[in-house]
Design an enzyme around this catalytic site. Structure first.
Site, PDB file in Angstrom:
ATOM      1  N   SER A   8       0.862  -1.181   0.000  1.00 24.20           N
ATOM      2  CA  SER A   8       0.000   0.000   0.000  1.00 24.20           C
ATOM      3  C   SER A   8       0.898   1.230   0.000  1.00 24.20           C
ATOM      4  O   SER A   8       1.717   1.416   0.898  1.00 24.20           O
ATOM      5  CB  SER A   8      -0.890   0.005   1.250  1.00 24.20           C
ATOM      6  OG  SER A   8      -1.331   1.329   1.504  1.00 24.20           O
ATOM      7  N   HIS A  33      -1.224  -1.995  -3.946  1.00 26.51           N
ATOM      8  CA  HIS A  33      -2.553  -1.765  -3.361  1.00 26.51           C
ATOM      9  C   HIS A  33      -2.759  -0.249  -3.325  1.00 26.51           C
ATOM     10  O   HIS A  33      -2.004   0.469  -2.671  1.00 26.51           O
ATOM     11  CB  HIS A  33      -2.555  -2.384  -1.961  1.00 26.51           C
ATOM     12  CG  HIS A  33      -3.785  -2.157  -1.159  1.00 26.51           C
ATOM     13  ND1 HIS A  33      -4.757  -3.131  -0.991  1.00 26.51           N
ATOM     14  CD2 HIS A  33      -4.206  -1.079  -0.454  1.00 26.51           C
ATOM     15  CE1 HIS A  33      -5.710  -2.655  -0.209  1.00 26.51           C
ATOM     16  NE2 HIS A  33      -5.411  -1.417   0.133  1.00 26.51           N
ATOM     17  N   ASP A  35      -5.041   2.945  -2.473  1.00 31.60           N
ATOM     18  CA  ASP A  35      -6.138   3.337  -1.580  1.00 31.60           C
ATOM     19  C   ASP A  35      -6.805   4.618  -2.061  1.00 31.60           C
ATOM     20  O   ASP A  35      -6.216   5.696  -2.001  1.00 31.60           O
ATOM     21  CB  ASP A  35      -5.588   3.547  -0.165  1.00 31.60           C
ATOM     22  CG  ASP A  35      -5.193   2.238   0.488  1.00 31.60           C
ATOM     23  OD1 ASP A  35      -6.062   1.344   0.581  1.00 31.60           O
ATOM     24  OD2 ASP A  35      -4.025   2.105   0.894  1.00 31.60           O
ATOM     25  N   MET A  68     -12.442   3.382  -1.005  1.00 30.71           N
ATOM     26  CA  MET A  68     -13.097   3.798   0.236  1.00 30.71           C
ATOM     27  C   MET A  68     -13.901   5.049  -0.109  1.00 30.71           C
ATOM     28  O   MET A  68     -13.547   6.172   0.259  1.00 30.71           O
ATOM     29  CB  MET A  68     -12.041   4.054   1.323  1.00 30.71           C
ATOM     30  CG  MET A  68     -11.470   2.750   1.870  1.00 30.71           C
ATOM     31  SD  MET A  68      -9.873   2.958   2.686  1.00 30.71           S
ATOM     32  CE  MET A  68      -8.807   2.837   1.254  1.00 30.71           C
ATOM     33  N   MET A 140     -10.527  -5.883   6.834  1.00 35.67           N
ATOM     34  CA  MET A 140      -9.791  -4.721   7.361  1.00 35.67           C
ATOM     35  C   MET A 140      -9.469  -4.941   8.832  1.00 35.67           C
ATOM     36  O   MET A 140     -10.352  -5.255   9.631  1.00 35.67           O
ATOM     37  CB  MET A 140     -10.630  -3.447   7.233  1.00 35.67           C
ATOM     38  CG  MET A 140     -10.997  -3.033   5.825  1.00 35.67           C
ATOM     39  SD  MET A 140      -9.667  -2.296   4.877  1.00 35.67           S
ATOM     40  CE  MET A 140      -9.088  -0.970   5.910  1.00 35.67           C
ATOM     41  N   GLY A 145      -9.194   4.666   6.424  1.00 33.68           N
ATOM     42  CA  GLY A 145      -9.011   6.124   6.407  1.00 33.68           C
ATOM     43  C   GLY A 145      -7.555   6.565   6.438  1.00 33.68           C
ATOM     44  O   GLY A 145      -7.204   7.526   5.776  1.00 33.68           O
ATOM     45  N   PHE A 146      -6.735   5.860   7.187  1.00 41.24           N
ATOM     46  CA  PHE A 146      -5.358   6.326   7.343  1.00 41.24           C
ATOM     47  C   PHE A 146      -4.388   5.149   7.408  1.00 41.24           C
ATOM     48  O   PHE A 146      -4.731   4.085   7.926  1.00 41.24           O
ATOM     49  CB  PHE A 146      -5.216   7.164   8.626  1.00 41.24           C
ATOM     50  CG  PHE A 146      -6.085   8.384   8.603  1.00 41.24           C
ATOM     51  CD1 PHE A 146      -5.654   9.561   7.990  1.00 41.24           C
ATOM     52  CD2 PHE A 146      -7.356   8.343   9.146  1.00 41.24           C
ATOM     53  CE1 PHE A 146      -6.474  10.676   7.931  1.00 41.24           C
ATOM     54  CE2 PHE A 146      -8.195   9.458   9.091  1.00 41.24           C
ATOM     55  CZ  PHE A 146      -7.750  10.631   8.481  1.00 41.24           C
ATOM     56  N   GLY A 147      -3.176   5.377   6.900  1.00 37.74           N
ATOM     57  CA  GLY A 147      -2.112   4.393   7.065  1.00 37.74           C
ATOM     58  C   GLY A 147      -1.504   4.538   8.455  1.00 37.74           C
ATOM     59  O   GLY A 147      -1.746   5.524   9.165  1.00 37.74           O
ATOM     60  N   GLY A 148      -0.746   3.551   8.858  1.00 39.17           N
ATOM     61  CA  GLY A 148       0.026   3.655  10.094  1.00 39.17           C
ATOM     62  C   GLY A 148      -0.762   3.469  11.374  1.00 39.17           C
ATOM     63  O   GLY A 148      -0.311   3.872  12.445  1.00 39.17           O
ATOM     64  N   ASP A 177      -5.962  -6.113   5.382  1.00 40.27           N
ATOM     65  CA  ASP A 177      -5.487  -4.740   5.171  1.00 40.27           C
ATOM     66  C   ASP A 177      -5.556  -3.947   6.470  1.00 40.27           C
ATOM     67  O   ASP A 177      -6.626  -3.759   7.035  1.00 40.27           O
ATOM     68  CB  ASP A 177      -6.365  -4.074   4.098  1.00 40.27           C
ATOM     69  CG  ASP A 177      -5.874  -2.683   3.725  1.00 40.27           C
ATOM     70  OD1 ASP A 177      -4.737  -2.330   4.075  1.00 40.27           O
ATOM     71  OD2 ASP A 177      -6.654  -1.954   3.067  1.00 40.27           O
ATOM     72  N   GLY A 178      -4.380  -3.467   6.911  1.00 36.39           N
ATOM     73  CA  GLY A 178      -4.326  -2.571   8.060  1.00 36.39           C
ATOM     74  C   GLY A 178      -3.418  -3.064   9.164  1.00 36.39           C
ATOM     75  O   GLY A 178      -3.679  -4.101   9.776  1.00 36.39           O
ATOM     76  N   GLY A 179      -2.331  -2.356   9.374  1.00 35.22           N
ATOM     77  CA  GLY A 179      -1.437  -2.670  10.482  1.00 35.22           C
ATOM     78  C   GLY A 179      -0.682  -3.975  10.322  1.00 35.22           C
ATOM     79  O   GLY A 179      -0.219  -4.553  11.306  1.00 35.22           O
ATOM     80  N   GLY A 199       1.595  -1.470   4.357  1.00 30.30           N
ATOM     81  CA  GLY A 199       1.808  -0.062   4.024  1.00 30.30           C
ATOM     82  C   GLY A 199       2.968   0.525   4.792  1.00 30.30           C
ATOM     83  O   GLY A 199       4.136   0.388   4.404  1.00 30.30           O
ATOM     84  N   SER A 200       2.653   1.155   5.917  1.00 31.21           N
ATOM     85  CA  SER A 200       3.669   1.938   6.624  1.00 31.21           C
ATOM     86  C   SER A 200       4.889   1.116   7.039  1.00 31.21           C
ATOM     87  O   SER A 200       5.992   1.651   7.120  1.00 31.21           O
ATOM     88  CB  SER A 200       3.046   2.624   7.838  1.00 31.21           C
ATOM     89  OG  SER A 200       2.371   1.672   8.630  1.00 31.21           O
TER      90      SER A 200
END
Ligand code: DX5
Ligand code: ZN
Length: 230
Positions: A8, A33, A35, A68, A140, A145-148, A177-179, A199-200
């Site tokens: 991401s 990916h 977003d 999203m 998810m 809404g936000f990365g990290g 997806d996420g963290g 991602g992050s």
């Protein structure tokens, strides 16, 4: 079973996307990916189909577009034209079910992978009425809404449920997806995830992108071999 990594790019350096993509390709990511946020379905705004088309020109990697946005039906054609390989929208959108089915059918007719995402508080049951059309279920593990953000482990067991729902259909995949990072890959692997969206963890200062990608793949595969803990 091998676990794939989709990068991401949300927290990458947008001033240097050419270099970001080259680096990700060299580091061994399997997919990108992307977003897309509209400032309405989620509070944040990112980019639209023209930026997806720019990525299409930059790389042969498969492009997973994660919408999203509140009204995916209005934009799906443009994201197909932009060269998306898969398009995933959220089960929480308020568009009527018949319209949601039409979106998935349009994606399938274009021979791309149709997907639906579920936020942490949404049960897998929400995508059940669409299962005949789904190539991707995206679980998810942060609120979109936000990365990290911090990984919400309570949402992870839904990966196994989503796998059961898809029933191992050829070409179908569960994405998480996420963290997701080398620290959480174990858990998502144990529940049988196919694609880790990372991602992050790839772009944090001091992190080695290639090492992180390889670690996520290795640790998720080991998690898969061992199964869930409790
Ligand atoms: C969140 C996005 C994710 C996110 C992943 O709304 O859908 O794709 O950017 O980034 P990390 O890995 O930092 O949670
Ligand atoms: Zn995403």
């Amino acid at each position: 079973m091998a676990v794939a990594v989709a990068a991401s790019i949300l927290t990458a350096d947008f001033g240097n996307l050419y270099r970001v993509v080259r680096k990700l390709e060299r580091a061994g990511v399997d997919r990108l990916h992307l977003d897309v946020m509209d400032g309405h379905f989620v509070p944040n705004i990112t980019f639209g189909p023209n930026v997806v088309a720019a990525f299409r020109r930059l790389t042969p990697l498969p492009l997973d577009v994660h919408l999203m946005i509140s009204e995916p039906s209005r934009y799906v054609t443009r994201f197909l034209e932009a060269g998306s390989d898969s398009i995933t929208f959220h089960a929480e959108v308020e568009e009527p079910m018949a319209i949601q089915r039409e979106i998935l059918e349009e994606i399938a007719a274009a021979r791309r992978q149709p997907g639906m995402a579920i936020s942490p508080d949404t049960p897998v049951k929400a995508v059940e009425p669409f299962v005949d059309l789904l190539g991707i279920v995206m679980v998810m593990t942060v609120n979109p809404g936000f990365g990290g953000q911090r990984f919400i482990s309570e949402a992870a067991p839904k990966i196994a449920e989503a796998k059961r729902l898809l029933g191992g259909r050829p070409g179908s995949a569960v994405h998480v997806d996420g963290g997701v990072s080398s620290e959480t890959a174990d858990v998502v692997g144990a529940y049988g995830v196919d694609v880790c969206v990372v991602g992050s963890a790839l772009f944090q200062r001091g992190h080695d992108t290639e090492m992180e990608i390889q670690a996520v793949k290795r640790i998720a595969a080991a998690g898969a071999a061992n199964g869930p803990r409790d």
